[in-house]
Structures are given as structure tokens and as C-alpha cells.
Design an enzyme around this catalytic site. Structure first.
Site, PDB file in Angstrom:
ATOM      1  N   ASP A 293       0.748  -1.253   0.000  1.00 23.11           N
ATOM      2  CA  ASP A 293       0.000   0.000   0.000  1.00 23.11           C
ATOM      3  C   ASP A 293       0.790   1.323   0.000  1.00 23.11           C
ATOM      4  O   ASP A 293       0.941   1.963  -1.014  1.00 23.11           O
ATOM      5  CB  ASP A 293      -0.981  -0.010   1.180  1.00 23.11           C
ATOM      6  CG  ASP A 293      -1.963  -1.165   1.083  1.00 23.11           C
ATOM      7  OD1 ASP A 293      -1.722  -2.090   0.278  1.00 23.11           O
ATOM      8  OD2 ASP A 293      -2.980  -1.163   1.793  1.00 23.11           O
TER       9      ASP A 293
ATOM     10  N   GLU B 134      -1.677  -8.293  12.880  1.00 23.95           N
ATOM     11  CA  GLU B 134      -1.400  -8.041  11.467  1.00 23.95           C
ATOM     12  C   GLU B 134       0.075  -7.729  11.226  1.00 23.95           C
ATOM     13  O   GLU B 134       0.655  -8.132  10.229  1.00 23.95           O
ATOM     14  CB  GLU B 134      -2.266  -6.869  11.006  1.00 23.95           C
ATOM     15  CG  GLU B 134      -2.153  -6.545   9.530  1.00 23.95           C
ATOM     16  CD  GLU B 134      -3.114  -5.431   9.119  1.00 23.95           C
ATOM     17  OE1 GLU B 134      -3.669  -4.738  10.001  1.00 23.95           O
ATOM     18  OE2 GLU B 134      -3.313  -5.251   7.903  1.00 23.95           O
TER      19      GLU B 134
END
Ligand SMILES: *[C@@H]1O[C@H](CO)[C@@H](O)[C@H](O)[C@H]1NC(C)=O
Length: 808
Positions: A570, A767
Site C-alpha cells: 500500500d 497483522e
């Protein structure tokens, strides 16, 4: 006589061949048929704490809900159904799980002061995927009042055709014993589903309502709901409760209200319908079973069978875990065992089945070619025209990155998910890969995030729902497919060297069936490869770039000024501003990986023309990686762009992107550049941290800036690639063997220690991890690729060599 003994010998051969692979599993189609049966049922609604459904669009689905009913305020605030972050739960998930037999999940529900256990077992038989059962147990937590009151609901919904009819109606106040429903549908045949009375106490109170609202009976509310609303189990329940509360309202004294459990009670109204809510009220600890008996299975399971099956499943899971993930020093002590089992079980227990339409923008607008300077503003305007339409229905069988936050399929995560699962159940992995390739379009494009159906869409903000057929995503499935191919070619020569495990290894036990599978898949892989090369191509000639090959250069489409979501990384810093002449080194490495994998597969299948072509492509890619992306000055690979003088220039942000040609195995063991890459990985002032390799160098101006998503935190998938590649270098002759060995040992230990410590502290996998503190960050219960830690624990222990120490 001679002929008879010959005949006997042949018959014996046939028997042993089939015995190895389970009953009569020989051809690919035959195995697939058996896999369809064996994998039919599962907790395939991973977005729910416990949701069972079959792997078919119009089946039955069932889900558990519960909540404390001691006080009015808690009735809504601690109600549980969908997995959510930030609820007052100290860890939940599968402690043990196997896709063939079932497993055990525990939920430490601090908010409701109760520990819930859901044990799930599957029993084969018949033509409709066999039977299954769930045992729901609630154990009052230490320190909580022994008369704790818990309301438990079980939601049962028949989708599509078919009917579902309650067999017993009890009296007005509810049902005293077990509840049984009988059903019939095309997908399931005839079946029955029983919710047992179970064990446990029920609350009682003497007041004006004690005659109409008793706690000891089970309530059943049947309704008929439009198919598209069936997924809203919780909303449906709330509506029904509200209606029931209304009937009491006028009689309630607000100053002295009856206990909450007496108010929140469904109307007991068993009837034919497609949705049924079962309600139980317990005081203290409890237990009951939900048993699904398939009509064609030829058996009827009761609670005693369930007890036996749970024991069996638990034992066989433990045995197989020891065998498949043999944890190596220093992680072979007992304390890592439960951790490893939980990480793996949550990954495989998170596999879900999804179906429905998804939003795709098929306008193929000119702007999406991204040819002009300022293209990212043009594409933003094109997206704003909202040309997306619902397309489908699609279906997808996949694991998920995180049950509470990302309960759906993500293409680039999936390759990483499948690594550990492949060790356990190779045939399950082949089914999942098949399912993904079934979603590919005629051009070779696969939507990177699959948001199928209304329930899945309800979890995603609208701007992220739309998929675009010019967006790519790292083709990680190739990594897994190539691994399978390698095992298969070994199996063809010397038989499957791993112990046979029934259907879990059927395509390796029957290498010809395995090859048939790959033969069918190959054209799809080739199509995806061609799509990638065509749509994500970068410009060489238009900018007079100097490169050995005038073709091999790549650029991710779909970037904005800040983000390249399609790359998977990202907010990792890239060229600024974006430029149509930009080239991305990570993408070139991914295409290199596809080329290499496809070449190896084509070789095994005897596609010689393809092999020759792919070999040429691979050489050109490896050469151009150096020509277009290597910076001698920085000692790493870099993106490239076009500067203000219209010249090729490198854009270097040291971090994950700089390592990709190494991570994906495109460098030679004696390449001097490899030494530089290892230096960068091991440099604590850049990437190396006590908790794993940082996503971005500490010295980069963007370090820890903005969203700080891929700008410092430690991510498991990239670290997994690094640790396996370091092991590979450490165990092959070459000038960097010692250095790789040192880095491998240290990195392996740092990664496991970090994930383990955070799991002990918080009850969860995360995560990403903070490179300074090791704390888990962002999404909780991230047992997708973070579960790779179980493979890392099972990797070889290579103790540091005494000479290598100084090199670090
Ligand atoms: C297995 O199930 C899939 C999906 O339901 C179906 O498309 C396929 O034909 C089945 N295969 C066999 C061999 O029955």
C-alpha cells in the site's frame, strides 16, 4: 496354475495402490468427487464466532449467538455473533482444527464472564457430505458469580429451495426436551437437525411473569424471511425480541422491573419456515449439542457419539500435528506446542465458503490505460463515474486474513496462507487453488479482493468494494503451485515419500491424478501470466532506456499519489509524483517468479515450446533487473522513473521493495550483489530489528510517516520469504553461506519470539509488529499469514557458526 498366480499377483497390486490413497481414489475426477464429500461441511462462515455451512450456494447455514442477561445494560453491549475487534474477549479461535474431521474452539469471553467452547465433528457417509455435530459448552469464569445468567441462541436458516419443519412443538411455554427439525432440499437431500436439551441449570423467579416466562424451557421461533435477508441473523433476532418485549411492556413496573432474562424471551412459535431461532437460558455453566444427521448417511448420531468423536478428533489432530510440524530447537519445548497448534488451527479453521455477486467496473475506460502524465487524476475521475455493476454470482472457497476484519478472500494473502495448509492437507489446497482460478475472467484477470454477496459487502466501505480488471496483485499462488509440482515430480519417481494421509494426500499418493490436475490448471496459469505481462508492462523504448531486453519492464497499474494498493505494499514510498514511465522492481520480480514457476511446470508436462520461450523471458528479466533496477551506489534494487530531463532515474527507498529479486529466488548464490543485499538485511541501522526485518529503512525520510502501514512495521509474509531464502543460501555452497547462516538463525528466533510473546500477552496474533517494541499492531486475530510462524518453528535449527559471528 501359472496363470492363476499371475492373476493373484495383479489383484494384490491393485489393492495396495488403492489402499494407499483411501477408498478407490485413483483418477483426478474420482478424488475430486471424494474431496467434495469430505470437505462439504465446515465452519465456513469464519466471520461468525461459530457458523457452520456447506460448500454450496444454496445450503443450510447455522450460527451461534450468546450474551449475559444478568443486567439490562449488558444485554446489548456484550451480545456476540459476528467476530468483532475490541470486544472484551481475551482471545478466541480454534485450538485444534482439521478440515476433514473437525476441531475445538475456545472463546475467552471476559465481557460475559464465561468461557465458551465449540467442538465440531464431521462424520462421513452417504451422498450429501455426511453428518456433523457441534457441542456448545459454557464455563463460568473464575471470580464470576456461580448463578451467572447467559442467553444462548442457535440460528438455523435454509437457503434457496427446500423446507425445514419443527418436529416437536411442546406447549405454550416452550419445549422441555430436545428440539428436532426435519429438512429436505436439493443440495442436502433429507436431513434432521437436533438441538439437545443439554445440561445446566435455569433461572427461576416468583413474580407475576413466572407463569408465562419460565427459564427452564427451550424456545423456538420460526419465521419465513426473504432469501437475501437470511444473512442478517442478528437483526432478525433483535426484531423478534423487540416484538416479544412489546407484549410485556404495559405490565412492567419501571421502578421494579422483572429480571432481564424474563423480558428478553422470544415468542415460542414453532412452524414451517426458512429461519429458526432456538433460545436457551442458563444459570451457571452449561452444555448442549447441535446434531445434523444426513438422511443418506445411514446412521443417526446421538450425544454419546459426539463425545466419542470429539475425543477421536482431538487425539488424531495432536498426532498429526507432531508429525507435520515437528517444531525444532529452540522451539521444541512444550510451551510452543499449544501456540503452534492454535496458530495453525486458526488458519485452517478460518477457511470459508463465499458466494454471491461482486462489484466490478468493466468500463475499460481510456483513462485506465494510464498513459498520460497526471494519469492518476484522470483515473480518479473515471472511477468517480461509478461504472461498476454487480456481476456474478461467483463462489470462492478460501482462507481469510482475519476473521473479524477481513473475512473474505485476498489474492496475495492466499499464497502465503496455503504454505502451512499444504503441509497438512495438500488436497484441500488444490481445491482452494481451483476455486480461485474459477474466478478468473477470459483475459486472465482475477479480482484481488473478493467481496461476494451482501453480507461480505456490509463489512467493506463502499470505495473499497469495486474491483477493476486492470488491477493486478502479487501472484503468490504460483509459489504454492510450484511447490506442489516439485513434490509431484518426486512422487512420480519414488512414490510419495511423506506418509499417506487419506484424502489429504490423495493427489500425491496417485501422481497420475496429480499430473492430471496440473495439466488442467496449466492453461489457466498461462493465461494469467500473459495477462500480467500485457497489462502491467512498463516502457523501455519510449524513454530510450538502456537495457539488454527491450521488453521486460513492469509497472503496477492503479496507483495514486500516496498508494499502490495493487502491489500489496500500500503506502510503501514510490516515485513522486507518479509517472507513466515509472518501473516497479517488486513487480518485475513477481513476473520473474511466475516465469520461473511456469517454466518448471511446463518442463514437467513436456510443453517444450513453452519452456524455450519462458527460459528466454526469464533470462531477459534477470538481466533487466540489473540493467534497470540495480543501484551500485545504494547497494540494492530500486524502482525507476523518468526525471525532469526525461531521463531514466532510480528511486531508492531501502526496504522490502529493494529485496524482492532476492526474496523470490532470482539471484545466483555467487552474485556479488547478493552480498550487498545480505548486508542491507542485517544492518540494524536500516532493516534488521530484534523483532524481524522492518518494512522500511530507519534512515528513509518516510520512515514511520503518514499511515505508517508499510513504512516501518514488521510483516510476516516478507519475513517468511526472507527466512526461507536465507536458509536456502546458508545451505548451498557460495561466498555468502556463513553470513546467511548467521542472519537466518537470528531472524528465525526474533520472529518466533516476537509473535509468541505478543500472543501470550494479548491472546491474539496481529497483522504486523512494532520493530522497536515487538508489540502486535493494527488488526487483531490476524491468523492469516501471521500463522506462517508455525512453519518457521518447524524449520531447521542452524546454530550460529563461531566464525560467522564477526560478520554481522
Ligand atoms: C465438486 O464440486 C464442485 C463445486 O460444487 C463441482 O463444480 C464439481 O463438478 C464437483 N466435482 C465432482 C467430480 O463431482
Amino acid at each position: 496354475m501359472a496363470r492363476l498366480s499371475q492373476w493373484v499377483a495383479t489383484a494384490a497390486l491393485v489393492v495396495s495402490a488403492t489402499a494407499a490413497a483411501g477408498p478407490e481414489a485413483t483418477s483426478h475426477i474420482e478424488i475430486q468427487k471424494q474431496n467434495n464429500q469430505s470437505l462439504y461441511w465446515g465452519p465456513y462462515k469464519p466471520n461468525l464466532y461459530f457458523g457452520v455451512r456447506p460448500r454450496t450456494p444454496q445450503g443450510l447455514w447455522t450460527g451461534l449467538m450468546w450474551g449475559n442477561v444478568d443486567n439490562y445494560p449488558e444485554v446489548q453491549s456484550n451480545f456476540r455473533y459476528t467476530c468483532e475487534q475490541g470486544e472484551n474477549i481475551h482471545g478466541y479461535g480454534w485450538d485444534e482444527y482439521d478440515a476433514r474431521d473437525g476441531g475445538i474452539q475456545s472463546i475467552h469471553d471476559d465481557g460475559n464472564h464465561i468461557d465458551i467452547t465449540t467442538s465440531f465433528v464431521k462424520i462421513a457417509g452417504g451422498e450429501h457430505g455426511g453428518s456433523w455435530a457441534a457441542r456448545i459448552k459454557g464455563q463460568v469464569q473464575d471470580g464470576a458469580p456461580a448463578d451467572l445468567k447467559t442467553m444462548v441462541y442457535y440460528y438455523i436458516a435454509q437457503e434457496g429451495d427446500g423446507k425445514l419443519v419443527p418436529q416437536s412443538t411442546g406447549d405454550k411455554l416452550g419445549i422441555d426436551g430436545d428440539i428436532e427439525l426435519k429438512g429436505d432440499s436439493k443440495a442436502l437431500g433429507t436431513y434432521s437437525i437436533t438441538v439437545t436439551k443439554g445440561k445446566g441449570d435455569h433461572p427461576e423467579v416468583q413474580n407475576q411473569f413466572s407463569k408465562i416466562r419460565t427459564g427452564d424451557k427451550t424456545l423456538l421461533r420460526s419465521v419465513q424471511v426473504a432469501d437475501e435477508n437470511l444473512w442478517q441473523g442478528k437483526g432478525l433476532l433483535y426484531n423478534q425480541l423487540q416484538e416479544a418485549v412489546k407484549t410485556l411492556q404495559d405490565d412492567i413496573d419501571i421502578e421494579d422491573p422483572p429480571p432481564a432474562w424474563q423480558v428478553y424471551r422470544l415468542e415460542h412459535r414453532p412452524a414451517v419456515g426458512n429461519a429458526h431461532l432456538v433460545q436457551k437460558t442458563f444459570q451457571g455453566s452449561f452444555e448442549f449439542d447441535v446434531i445434523f444427521n444426513s438422511g443418506s448417511a445411514g446412521h443417526t448420531l446421538g450425544s454419546d457419539d459426539v463425545t466419542k468423536e470429539i475425543k477421536k478428533v482431538s487425539q488424531s489432530f495432536s498426532d498429526r500435528f507432531k508429525q507435520v510440524f515437528e517444531l525444532k530447537a529452540p522451539f521444541n519445548g512444550g510451551k510452543y506446542d499449544a501456540f503452534g497448534k492454535s496458530m495453525f488451527s486458526n488458519l485452517i479453521g478460518g477457511v470459508g465458503y463465499f458466494s454471491g455477486a461482486q462489484l466490478i467496473d468493466r468500463s475499460y475506460a481510456d483513462e485506465y490505460e494510464e498513459l498520460n502524465e497526471g494519469f492518476w487524476e484522470e483515473t480518479a475521475r473515471a472511477r468517480a463515474r461509478k461504472a461498476q455493476q454487480l456481476e456474478g454470482p461467483y463462489e470462492l472457497f478460501t482462507s481469510v486474513p482475519s476473521r473479524p476484519f477481513f473475512p473474505r478472500g485476498f489474492l496475495w494473502d492466499e499464497g502465503f496462507h496455503l504454505f502451512p495448509i499444504a503441509d497438512w492437507d495438500g488436497d484441500l489446497v488444490l481445491e482452494i487453488i481451483n476455486s480461485w482460478y474459477n474466478t478468473m475472467d477470459e483475459d486472465g484477470w482475477i479480482p484481488r479482493e473478493q467481496i461476494l454477496g451482501a453480507e461480505a459487502r456490509s463489512k467493506v466501505p463502499e470505495e473499497f468494494q469495486v474491483q477493476y480488471p486492470h488491477y493486478a496483485n502479487p501472484p503468490t499462488l504460483f509459489l504454492v503451485i510450484e511447490d506442489f509440482m516439485k513434490q509431484l515430480s518426486n512422487a512420480k519417481v519414488s512414490g510419495n515419500t511423506k506418509p499417506s494421509a487419506g484424502l489429504r494426500t490423495a493427489h500425491l499418493d496417485n501422481p497420475e491424478a496429480g499430473e492430471e490436475y496440473i495439466r488442467k490448471l496449466y492453461p489457466l496459469l498461462r493465461r494469467q501470466y500473459d495477462w500480467f505481462r500485457k497489462t502491467q508492462r512498463g516502457e523501455i523504448k519510449a524513454y530510450d532506456r538502456e537495457a539488454s531486453s527491450s521488453k521486460e519492464a513492469y509497472r503496477w497499474r492503479g496507483r495514486t499519489e500516496e498508494l499502490v494498493l495493487t502491489s500489496g505494499l500500500d503506502d510503501y514510498p514510490r516515485a513522486r509524483p507518479p509517472h507513466p514511465g515509472e518501473l516497479h522492481v517488486d513487480l518485475m520480480a513477481w513476473v520473474g517468479l511466475m516465469t520461473k514457476s511456469l517454466m518448471n511446470i511446463a518442463g514437467e508436462l513436456g510443453h517444450t515450446e513453452d519452456v524455450a520461450e519462458l527460459k528466454k523471458n526469464l533470462a531477459a528479466i534477470q538481466q533487466n533487473l540489473d540493467d534497470l533496477h540495480w543501484s551500485e551506489k545504494e547497494g540494492c534494487y530500486c524502482d525507476a522513473t523518468i526525471d525532469e530531463f526525461e531521463e531514466h532515474t532510480l528511486v531508492c527507498h531501502k526496504g522490502y521493495v529493494s529485496l524482492f529479486p532476492f526474496l523470490l529466488g532470482l539471484m545466483n548464490y555467487d552474485d556479488p550483489k547478493m552480498g550487498k543485499i545480505l548486508d542491507l538485511i542485517g544492518d540494524e541501522s536500516h532493516l534488521f530489528s530484534p523483532h524481524g526485518i522492518r518494512s522500511l529503512s530507519k534512515q528513509d525520510p518516510y520512515y514511520e510517516t503518514g499511515e505508517n502501514y508499510w513504512r516501518s512495521p514488521v510483516w510476516m509474509p516478507i519475513n517468511y520469504l526472507a527466512v526461507t531464502k536465507l536458509h536456502d543460501v546458508a545451505t548451498h555452497d557460495g561466498p555468502f553461506q556463513n553470513k546467511a547462516r548467521e542472519l537466518y538463525s537470528q531472524l528465525r528466533k526474533n520472529l518466533v519470539d516476537t509473535v509468541y510473546k505478543s500472543w501470550v500477552d494479548t491472546g491474539f496474533a496481529w497483522e504486523q509488529y512494532n520493530p522497536e517494541t515487538g508489540a502486535g499492531q493494527r488488526t487483531q486475530h490476524f491468523t492469516g499469514w501471521t500463522s506462517l510462524v508455525v512453519k518457521i518453528m518447524a524449520m531447521e535449527d542452524l546454530p550460529s557458526s563461531s566464525t560467522g559471528k564477526d560478520e554481522l
